[in-house]
Design an enzyme around this catalytic site. Structure first.
Site, mmCIF file in Angstrom:
data_model
loop_
_atom_site.group_PDB
_atom_site.id
_atom_site.type_symbol
_atom_site.label_atom_id
_atom_site.label_comp_id
_atom_site.label_asym_id
_atom_site.label_seq_id
_atom_site.Cartn_x
_atom_site.Cartn_y
_atom_site.Cartn_z
ATOM 1 N N GLY A 140 6.169 -16.627 110.285
ATOM 2 C CA GLY A 140 6.801 -15.597 110.230
ATOM 3 C C GLY A 140 7.782 -15.330 111.379
ATOM 4 O O GLY A 140 7.783 -15.746 112.451
ATOM 5 N N CYS A 141 8.924 -14.155 111.309
ATOM 6 C CA CYS A 141 9.692 -14.099 112.108
ATOM 7 C C CYS A 141 9.389 -13.579 113.293
ATOM 8 O O CYS A 141 9.358 -13.897 114.540
ATOM 9 C CB CYS A 141 11.024 -13.192 111.661
ATOM 10 S SG CYS A 141 10.345 -11.872 110.811
#
Lengths: 341, 341, 341, 341
Positions: free
Chosen positions: A145-146
């Site tokens: 995920g970012c």
């Protein structure tokens, strides 16, 4: 190679399409979708690509495996938890940009994503692969995920070197609006969020268990962190501002050296000797920039990392993972310099 | 009343002018300056006021004291450290928006402002006056800084109630661009800072000693804090994201009650029972909004306060201080509701 | 006075509420709505007013007329076309911010609003009142639209002085996002419209017939104009860039004098002798600023007017109309200076 | 090829550097400058490229011609008017992004650039080359200006097909901030221009004579146009909104067909059948998108073209010109898709 892409109409899907079209090892990108807009509707959704004739094929795992060599899922959460099994059984290469296969613990998934997790055996088959630090352990890659990417790259060197009090980790993360996708919401309405900023999902963001899971691979005793997410009015970019207390006295020079050593052969992580990075210095690129400071008065370590959430935080990291999975040189298709204005 | 205003051309000066023109107890605002642009030049600098005929009188402390009842200095640092003595000797009412009289310790001033401090006796004569919490102790008011205001209002209740480990205070503060004034710099260039964000002056901001000085009045044992300032692409607004470890187990409800009680009769501080405030909810107003959370997993208190840096962080707090100094009702001239879009 | 406000939750309604709370002739503002959110829901919708205890009363024309002296409708189109009749029959004062009673010609309304027009007799009873130039002719005021206000104030002096070729009028108007209201749409999604701009509703905007209708009151031979609307990434503000060919040779000085004379006793219109205004110079105010140029080479008149669409383009013009209707001095409650940063 | 680049530190220079590093026919990019910052200073100016070791060589036309095969000048106006002669005499390939060699008429240059023009003979030697429509006539290419490119591509088809009244051309052009470069000015100060917009250089922009000169090559009788430039708060992008009166009755379909035919074999110009383009649809790309409408009521043609001013309006068009000059396929190094978010 022939690549299948499921979910081209979202921000990460369109970004991935663009990267794949520039990748020297990719001969064809075939688009698949469970909903199949007409070609005119698709053109409207991807108006920046208006000179191309794009077409979405109806989703079929059988067809994808027959027609292509690897599939990217740029779909929202809750899609691959349903669809992945065919690929896992066939050991077909998958790079999944969603959160569905990142967490090994089904209970964590169900708590943070409020949906049923994929079967436990399937979860175990997937490789969570932070591309700068690991090599894929299987053909099913859960792309990080970012927020997790920005946070992990800023904190892992601290844990790897056993520098910090494990109870002291606080992350004040900032994100732009593209992270929330194309879905229309009050907080993404221009007249609301322009000239504005606010914390949201404080201690409740779904990337928290992912961060904890990965930090525990470096320090099994690590338990948890304070994780605040704040929306700032930019389209792209994540900044992770990390605070921690050192186990023992430290100098700024030692702190820098720890990070410089850790990332010395990692071409996509740039550690700054002085000062701090800005979001734009990594925009539209696969780079992570890291700045650091140790405050002797308050005995606090401060690390600041920045990434482009749609690139390193999603699509370009997915390409980097494809390069790893397929044995291409790491920088293949990722050589574009940041566009800092 | 006749009011003298020195420094109308900056952002805080112009904002103050606007507030003074709306203040029901103010009959006249006279402008003074050490540099005196022609009326045409002044009109160009204050083009939003183009229907008014504005004129700047040459600065003279004698004239100001003869012609006016109170003077505001909306001048940069290093001006009133030179000019204030005449007013202090005469015990003439001054509200000084600059940092020159905020610090009691000359050495702190000289370290953070890199300039000679005002004479020590003069410094002692000034009242640092956070207008929501104190009453002026003298006729020379040092109006608090913007970062200091947001941070102090978010942390003082913690110290007043002796809730936190004094060594654990970390503030991740975000600011818009108007805080840096009209001076042209690389970091305020639109093409640089739009769609961008970066930390700056980490642990070096000149509001740090001011915050420490005031927190020590509530807890003499308090020593220091980690203080990070991050630029975000908005024109107005400061957010102070405060982290601290509690001395002993705490509940979210207790935390809320501590703040609710502390600010119960303070009309300009709004404590949220749930959720967190956004910058726009206080924009163009004198309000401070405060949200809070206690994370049981990481044992961390998180407080988020927001202000409009040009209003509560400068000019409207200066009006609030004028109301206190002159004995007007606290809300006089400050009744405009926030403009949240 | 007791004021009824229907539709407080939209941008213009909330702005109107704020102005009414500051208006010295207004004793009470009562809120009415056809949907009545709970007080908690209302507080969330109007979070900037979170220190107030707001309540929406169920809509009833009878109650409004019994309990109040005047009603503002800050409702979308298609509401007052249904609800206005009671007030018109009773000759009760109404200021209607919607487009429902602006057009005298039902067919125009039905073409541009794609809904049934109000009864023709009711339409005739309403006064379209551009507040800087007219006095209300009845108790039902149709408050002008935002694009129409900016365009009419920039063009009427040209027609009044019979300066231009009536077939030559071209308006390139720019608008920020708040003009489109709170409704979530793709074009108001931050990640779409930030750093972006595009024309929309070219020659189809619903303010076109309103502009034509009013220009015909100054020059009955006027037929139509080219009217382009372009979205620009700001929250507030409309700029009307007007182009026309003069009937006969003209000088820049004559052009300026025409406008200066026309607006000489109009306190809310500021005509610039040199240069052009910017959106921020009128932000948060009731002012319209107008700049002008005549290009001798291309024989083209260029007029640029700017307004704040939520203020002069809606709510503060509504207050100005209330002042006219009630016989208050024109500037009552409208004395706040622009906030140009 | 070995490429010399003079002026890497500006926006167009850095963009050009990035494009050259991706160009498959370019083996080396050597940087030259008349001022030569130290490598550390250079790294700070180009912080987005912080992983590269960049060095600026002292400017020398002799060295450039010995060491390289072609030189790009990404320098401000007034530089190549001094320096170009050596290259012209040697017939060495130059692509000049400045305005110094665009105008054939020295008097025009001196009026609009307020500086001495290059020698007349040198001016005649240069090829003004709008890359989508022409082939270089010499080895010295004057790369078109950003406003000129957007305007010419939107207007040339009208003149080529002899569709419009030549006296009727009006262009309302909008530009973002990067067009003004890195120089710090009041109008590029974030707190000034964010949430703001204003016309500037009305009928005085230096691209006007360039537009007229080129339009005259298509219609010698063409004299002049009204040209308004308006600043809008985006970093990148130019929109040219073009208005003209047709010579004889026209239909929307004919208008579309005229443009579609004109650009049918031009891969970098995309003509829309319906609707209008937005700035982001061409951002970070070499594309020009064009939308069009004919209003039967007002007999007005409206054309809207959009480009990325740093790409098509400067650096990527320069690459396209290099491709033309060197005989590479037109799209070499320019295949990146637009990044529309």
């Amino acid at each position: 190679m022939k690549i299948a892409l499921v979910g081209v109409t979202g921000y990460t899907g369109a970004t991935l399409f663009k990267l794949l079209k520039q990748h020297p090892e990719v001969d064809e990108v075939r688009l698949y979708g469970r909903s199949t807009p007409s070609d005119d509707e698709l053109a409207a959704l991807l108006s920046g690509f208006r000179h191309l004739s794009l077409h979405i094929h109806e989703y079929s795992s059988v067809n994808i495996m027959q027609e292509c060599d690897l599939v990217f899922f740029a779909t929202p959460a809750k899609v691959t938890s349903q669809l992945a099994l065919d690929f896992i059984q066939a050991d077909f290469p998958v790079i999944d940009l969603s959160g569905d296969f990142r967490l090994k613990d089904s209970a964590d998934y169900e708590r943070y994503y409020q949906a049923p997790a994929a079967p436990s055996q399937a979860l175990q088959a997937a490789s969570y692969n932070l591309a700068d630090l690991k090599k894929p352990q299987s053909n099913y890659i859960a792309n990080p995920g970012c927020y997790a990417t920005a946070t992990l790259l800023a904190t892992i060197p601290l844990l790897a070197a056993d520098l910090i009090d494990l109870d002291s980790l606080i992350v004040d993360a900032k994100s732009g609006l593209s992270g929330a996708g194309k879905k229309l919401t009050t907080s993404s309405h221009y007249a609301y969020i322009n000239e504005n900023s606010l914390p949201y999902k404080v201690n409740q963001h779904q990337h928290i268990p992912e961060i904890i899971q990965e930090l525990q691979t470096w320090q099994p005793a690590f338990k948890t962190l304070q994780f605040t997410t704040t929306l700032i009015p930019v389209t792209r970019g994540i900044m992770a501002s990390v605070y921690a207390k050192p186990k023992k006295p430290l100098s700024q020079a030692e702190l820098y050296q720890t990070f410089a050593d850790f990332y010395q052969d990692k071409p996509f992580v740039r550690v700054l000797k002085d000062g701090f990075p800005s979001l734009k210095e990594v925009a539209y690129s696969n780079y992570t920039d890291i700045g650091l400071a140790y405050d002797e008065a308050s005995h606090t370590i401060f690390i600041c990392s920045v990434i482009d959430n749609l690139m390193k935080g999603a699509s370009s990291q997915a390409i980097q993972n494809m390069n790893l999975l397929c044995g291409f040189p790491l920088e293949t298709g990722l050589t574009a310099l940041p566009t800092f204005f």
